[in-house]
Design an enzyme around this catalytic site. Structure first.
Site: not given
Ligand code: LMR
Length: 321
Positions: A10, A13-14, A34, A89, A96, A120-121, A176
């Site tokens: 990937g 940006m990250i 990518d 997310r 994803n 990845t989320n 998360h």
């Molecule tokens: C974050 O916490 O910054 C990442 O998981 C991106 C998001 O969608 O919040």
């Protein structure tokens, strides 16, 4: 001595930020992967051209084929789509998950000995699926979230207390998502636990509760500001800290989404807990004691993660095997 090879799967940006940080820290040579032709090549060349100015030695290469990641020591996965304002997310799960299927197959074939860090989320469900798709040992596949969430918690606390971020230690566990568990009792300023600082009158419980809530929604706050995507500097810095601990066998204790097999009373679950990361990958899962309230918050967060892994199983039943 051969340099480490770090594959960034990937190159958004990250991915670009990761490549730059890895160069600056001289952690190894970088392959940016990518499917978008030109993007990884352009970013690799741009960052390589910064190296004479910054004074770092690293080879950077952009590729569009998984064969380019062959033999990588570390793979950091950011492939997939980020959320936009108004999305959670979890809305990214369907799209994803299919991306993780491709990435897992690529890693299985070309980098089966790598330490894999997933960004990845929705994070906990994606790293769970990625471990299965790749077939790598569970201790070699982790999710980056706890380091990021804890960094946000630390920053907000440092601002509240008017002290350096270096003197704030804080821990956020669980999934998360907005139910994550920032742990006030296990967080300190200059080694003094936050509840004692409330007793000393340095802050109030109300202020701490507001900081916990802001931490939980930290990703969404950035999405709301950026409008076109999600955070990238802090996620990249967090994944680099994990990669560095692995590559240098630092054995840092970091909160990460790790595979639990019995710990915290959970099985075949990825969720954020403190782990020791060294040359063996996740070398130890640290089981901390929760009080009743913390246990309830952790269980709620785990439940949200289980709902997402169940949704993955509905889309790809073979993940159950
Ligand atoms: C974050 O916490 O910054 C990442 O998981 C991106 C998001 O969608 O919040």
């Amino acid at each position: 001595m051969a340099r480490n090879k770090i594959a960034l799967i990937g190159s958004g940006m990250i991915g670009g930020t990761l490549a730059h940080l890895i160069g600056l820290k001289e952690l190894g040579d970088v392959v940016l992967f990518d499917i978008a032709e030109g993007t990884p090549q352009g970013k690799a060349l741009d960052i390589a051209q910064s190296s004479p100015v910054e004074g770092f030695d690293a080879k950077l290469k952009g590729v569009n084929e998984y064969a380019g990641i062959e033999g990588a020591d570390v793979c950091i996965v950011t492939a997939g789509v980020p959320r936009k304002p108004g999305m959670s997310r979890d809305d990214l799960l369907g799209i994803n998950l299919r991306v993780m299927e491709q990435v897992g197959a690529g890693i299985k074939k070309y980098a089966p000995n790598a330490f894999v860090i997933c960004i990845t989320n929705p994070l906990d469900a994606m790293v769970w699926a990625l471990q299965k798709f790749s077939g790598l040992a569970p201790e070699k596949v982790v999710g980056m979230a706890g380091v990021l969430d804890s960094a946000r918690f630390r920053l907000f606390l440092a601002e509240e207390f008017g002290v350096s971020v270096e003197d704030v230690s804080a821990m956020t566990l669980g999934g998360h998502g907005d139910d994550m568990v920032p742990l006030i009792r296990y967080s300190t300023v200059a080694g003094i636990p936050l509840p004692d600082l409330v007793k000393m009158g340095w802050t109030t419980q109300e202020k701490l509760d507001a900081i916990v809530e802001r931490t939980r929604k930290g990703g969404g706050e950035i999405v709301g500001l950026l409008k076109t995507g999600s955070a990238y500097y802090a996620p990249a810095a967090s994944a680099v800290a994990m990669a560095e601990s692995y590559l240098k066998d630092k054995k840092r204790v970091l909160p990460c989404a790790a595979h639990l097999s019995g710990q915290y009373g959970l099985n075949d679950t990825y969720v954020g807990v403190p782990v020791v990361i060294g040359a063996g990958g996740v070398e130890k899962i640290v089981e901390i004691a929760f009080n009743k309230d913390e246990q309830a918050m952790f269980e709620k967060s785990v439940q949200a993660v289980s709902g997402l892994t169940d949704a993955c199983l509905k889309i790809v039943p073979a993940l159950a095997e």
